[in-house]
Design a protein around this motif. Structure first.
Motif, PDB file in Angstrom:
ATOM      1  N   ASN A 138       9.866  -2.464 -13.629  1.00 22.77           N
ATOM      2  CA  ASN A 138      10.233  -2.300 -12.228  1.00 22.77           C
ATOM      3  C   ASN A 138      11.523  -1.523 -12.036  1.00 22.77           C
ATOM      4  OD1 ASN A 138       9.943  -3.143  -9.285  1.00 22.77           O
ATOM      5  ND2 ASN A 138      11.910  -4.092  -9.778  1.00 22.77           N
ATOM      6  N   THR A 139      12.330  -1.394 -13.077  1.00 20.77           N
ATOM      7  CA  THR A 139      13.624  -0.724 -12.939  1.00 20.77           C
ATOM      8  C   THR A 139      13.524   0.794 -13.074  1.00 20.77           C
ATOM      9  OG1 THR A 139      14.245  -0.812 -15.284  1.00 20.77           O
ATOM     10  CG2 THR A 139      14.702  -2.771 -13.954  1.00 20.77           C
ATOM     11  N   GLY A 140      12.398   1.295 -13.565  1.00 22.69           N
ATOM     12  CA  GLY A 140      12.252   2.742 -13.711  1.00 22.69           C
ATOM     13  C   GLY A 140      10.896   3.235 -13.269  1.00 22.69           C
ATOM     14  N   THR A 141      10.205   2.407 -12.475  1.00 21.19           N
ATOM     15  CA  THR A 141       8.849   2.733 -12.048  1.00 21.19           C
ATOM     16  C   THR A 141       8.611   2.242 -10.627  1.00 21.19           C
ATOM     17  OG1 THR A 141       8.056   2.422 -14.326  1.00 21.19           O
ATOM     18  CG2 THR A 141       6.397   2.464 -12.599  1.00 21.19           C
ATOM     19  N   MET A 142       8.007   3.069  -9.783  1.00 24.71           N
ATOM     20  CA  MET A 142       7.475   2.604  -8.503  1.00 24.71           C
ATOM     21  C   MET A 142       5.999   2.292  -8.675  1.00 24.71           C
ATOM     22  SD  MET A 142       9.067   4.943  -5.452  1.00 24.71           S
ATOM     23  CE  MET A 142       8.482   6.508  -6.127  1.00 24.71           C
ATOM     24  N   HIS A 143       5.461   1.522  -7.732  1.00 27.23           N
ATOM     25  CA  HIS A 143       4.032   1.218  -7.772  1.00 27.23           C
ATOM     26  C   HIS A 143       3.498   1.084  -6.353  1.00 27.23           C
ATOM     27  CE1 HIS A 143       6.062  -2.690  -7.576  1.00 27.23           C
ATOM     28  NE2 HIS A 143       4.959  -3.192  -7.046  1.00 27.23           N
ATOM     29  N   ARG A 144       2.186   1.122  -6.224  1.00 29.11           N
ATOM     30  CA  ARG A 144       1.521   0.909  -4.944  1.00 29.11           C
ATOM     31  C   ARG A 144       0.077   0.511  -5.197  1.00 29.11           C
ATOM     32  NH1 ARG A 144       0.361   6.586  -1.868  1.00 29.11           N
ATOM     33  NH2 ARG A 144      -0.495   5.075  -0.367  1.00 29.11           N
ATOM     34  N   ALA A 145      -0.490  -0.260  -4.263  1.00 28.97           N
ATOM     35  CA  ALA A 145      -1.925  -0.526  -4.272  1.00 28.97           C
ATOM     36  C   ALA A 145      -2.603   0.525  -3.419  1.00 28.97           C
ATOM     37  CB  ALA A 145      -2.212  -1.916  -3.715  1.00 28.97           C
ATOM     38  N   LEU A 160       0.814  -1.209   0.000  1.00 31.83           N
ATOM     39  CA  LEU A 160       0.000   0.000   0.000  1.00 31.83           C
ATOM     40  C   LEU A 160       0.853   1.268   0.000  1.00 31.83           C
ATOM     41  CD1 LEU A 160      -2.690  -1.187   2.555  1.00 31.83           C
ATOM     42  CD2 LEU A 160      -3.041  -0.809   0.104  1.00 31.83           C
ATOM     43  N   LEU A 161       2.160   1.112   0.119  1.00 30.73           N
ATOM     44  CA  LEU A 161       3.083   2.248   0.079  1.00 30.73           C
ATOM     45  C   LEU A 161       3.919   2.183  -1.198  1.00 30.73           C
ATOM     46  CD1 LEU A 161       4.311   2.167   3.793  1.00 30.73           C
ATOM     47  CD2 LEU A 161       2.384   3.429   2.822  1.00 30.73           C
ATOM     48  N   TRP A 162       4.424   3.335  -1.630  1.00 28.63           N
ATOM     49  CA  TRP A 162       5.234   3.388  -2.850  1.00 28.63           C
ATOM     50  C   TRP A 162       6.480   2.516  -2.700  1.00 28.63           C
ATOM     51  CZ3 TRP A 162       3.422   5.007  -7.229  1.00 28.63           C
ATOM     52  CH2 TRP A 162       2.483   6.043  -7.289  1.00 28.63           C
ATOM     53  N   HIS A 163       6.749   1.697  -3.716  1.00 30.66           N
ATOM     54  CA  HIS A 163       7.930   0.839  -3.648  1.00 30.66           C
ATOM     55  C   HIS A 163       8.306   0.340  -5.039  1.00 30.66           C
ATOM     56  CE1 HIS A 163       4.575  -1.989  -3.693  1.00 30.66           C
ATOM     57  NE2 HIS A 163       5.414  -2.940  -4.074  1.00 30.66           N
ATOM     58  N   MET A 164       9.528  -0.150  -5.134  1.00 35.08           N
ATOM     59  CA  MET A 164       9.935  -0.976  -6.257  1.00 35.08           C
ATOM     60  C   MET A 164      10.274  -2.337  -5.681  1.00 35.08           C
ATOM     61  SD  MET A 164      13.829   0.270  -7.227  1.00 35.08           S
ATOM     62  CE  MET A 164      14.218  -1.257  -8.120  1.00 35.08           C
ATOM     63  N   ASP A 165      10.122  -3.387  -6.468  1.00 31.75           N
ATOM     64  CA  ASP A 165      10.396  -4.734  -5.990  1.00 31.75           C
ATOM     65  C   ASP A 165      11.885  -5.037  -6.085  1.00 31.75           C
ATOM     66  OD1 ASP A 165       7.673  -5.201  -5.571  1.00 31.75           O
ATOM     67  OD2 ASP A 165       7.376  -5.919  -7.635  1.00 31.75           O
ATOM     68  N   GLY A 166      12.344  -5.901  -5.175  1.00 26.57           N
ATOM     69  CA  GLY A 166      13.697  -6.421  -5.283  1.00 26.57           C
ATOM     70  C   GLY A 166      14.795  -5.515  -4.781  1.00 26.57           C
ATOM     71  N   THR A 167      14.479  -4.578  -3.887  1.00 27.90           N
ATOM     72  CA  THR A 167      15.535  -3.704  -3.378  1.00 27.90           C
ATOM     73  C   THR A 167      16.500  -4.441  -2.461  1.00 27.90           C
ATOM     74  OG1 THR A 167      14.046  -2.981  -1.604  1.00 27.90           O
ATOM     75  CG2 THR A 167      14.215  -1.569  -3.555  1.00 27.90           C
ATOM     76  N   TYR A 168      16.173  -5.682  -2.088  1.00 29.57           N
ATOM     77  CA  TYR A 168      17.078  -6.474  -1.249  1.00 29.57           C
ATOM     78  C   TYR A 168      17.941  -7.412  -2.094  1.00 29.57           C
ATOM     79  CZ  TYR A 168      13.198  -4.937   1.635  1.00 29.57           C
ATOM     80  OH  TYR A 168      12.225  -4.168   2.224  1.00 29.57           O
ATOM     81  N   GLU A 169      17.828  -7.305  -3.406  1.00 28.30           N
ATOM     82  CA  GLU A 169      18.561  -8.179  -4.319  1.00 28.30           C
ATOM     83  C   GLU A 169      19.632  -7.382  -5.062  1.00 28.30           C
ATOM     84  OE1 GLU A 169      15.850 -10.358  -6.880  1.00 28.30           O
ATOM     85  OE2 GLU A 169      14.244 -10.093  -5.432  1.00 28.30           O
ATOM     86  N   PRO A 170      20.723  -8.047  -5.474  1.00 22.77           N
ATOM     87  CA  PRO A 170      21.751  -7.326  -6.242  1.00 22.77           C
ATOM     88  C   PRO A 170      21.266  -6.907  -7.619  1.00 22.77           C
ATOM     89  CG  PRO A 170      22.257  -9.675  -6.098  1.00 22.77           C
ATOM     90  CD  PRO A 170      21.120  -9.432  -5.166  1.00 22.77           C
TER      91      PRO A 170
END
Length: 298
Positions: free
Chosen positions: A254-261, A106-116
């Motif tokens: 996902n590399t140039g866009t954030m998303h949220r529900a 429900l908050l702005w995010h990109m996926d995979g910020t914990y991955e290299p």
């Protein structure tokens, strides 16, 4: 059938007109990928894809993520659903591995910020819609960066941000228990450049609610900077809000866009099916010295 598209906003989002058979055949995959990177988020209407068809479209566009996605703090392997199709739901009976974390969506995010190497793109289609709310928003971190003054772009390109699970989830659940916060804190954290120099030559901000602090910066200044950039990147001019209808398919870069529900009713049976495309390049900081040297020669 020829592929046509209509811009949904000036800076992000396009509706793609292509029939289901042509999409599944994959003949337009290269054009769709190009449009995806250019526009950040794509919407297809009236497709009503089943899971196998969703996998087929995903494989035409990139490397479908299958199998173990990550290992939890308890050592349990969290899989990417059924052969690459993950059911996105807050109901633990539908998604026992991820439901306890998905409220952070429900908050702005990109996926995979914990991955290299973060995922390249996501494909998303509804199985059951909420009665109220539940729209999905997208924000272009390409456009948000490109509109900043050159001097600020250069300054930001020298910074790194640490991303943590507790930073991603605590703002969405301030009344968490000490045990929940301890679990979030046990997950690994990762440092990324604040500005991503893509192989294409474009640059984007690496922003997400998971961004906890800027390295080597006073905590107060770090907080203010990240908050200011998040507000900048999520202005109306950089965002598109998608109101779902049955049969829709959304694909975002996902590399140039954030998303949220967006919020929806408590106890909702809202469920989406998701395919993730593996990343294709690590987050690399701009080489400002080389850029300045090239500019000087030119």
């Amino acid at each position: 059938m020829a592929l046509t598209s209509i811009a949904l906003t000036p800076r992000i989002g396009s509706e793609v007109r292509l029939d289901k058979a042509a999409l599944l055949a994959g003949d337009h995959a290269a054009d769709i990928r190009e449009l995806l990177v250019s526009r950040g988020a794509l919407v297809f209407r009236g497709l009503h894809l089943n899971d196998e068809e969703l996998r087929t479209v995903a494989r035409s566009l990139g490397d479908l993520r299958i199998g173990s996605a990550k290992r939890g703090a308890d050592g349990k392997v969290l899989t990417e659903g059924d052969r690459g199709v993950l059911k996105v739901s807050l109901d633990p009976k539908v998604n026992p591995d991820y439901a306890k974390f998905l409220f952070g969506n429900l908050l702005w995010h990109m996926d995979g910020t914990y991955e290299p190497v973060p995922p390249f793109a996501t494909l998303f289609t509804p199985a059951r819609l909420s009665r109220e709310g539940g729209d999905t928003m997208f924000a272009s971190t390409y456009a948000a960066f490109e509109d900043l003054p050159q001097a600020e772009q250069d300054d930001l390109a020298t910074l790194r941000v640490v991303h943590t699970m507790q930073a991603a989830l605590f703002p969405a659940k301030r009344d968490c228990t000490a045990e929940e916060f301890a679990v979030w804190s046990s997950y690994p954290q990762r440092s990324h450049p604040l500005v991503w120099q893509h192989k294409s030559g474009r640059r984007s901000l690496v922003l997400s609610t998971s961004g906890a602090w800027v390295e080597e910066m006073h905590p107060a200044e770090s907080h203010d900077l990240l908050q200011r950039l998040m507000l900048h990147a999520t202005q109306d001019r950089y965002t598109y809000r998608h109101k779902w209808t049955p049969g829709d398919l959304a694909i975002w870069d996902n590399t140039g866009t954030m998303h949220r529900a967006m919020p929806f009713e408590a106890g909702s049976t809202r469920e989406f099916h998701r395919c993730t495309l593996n990343g294709e390049e690590p987050i690399t900081a701009p080489d400002l010295a080389s850029a300045r040297a090239a500019a000087t020669v030119a």
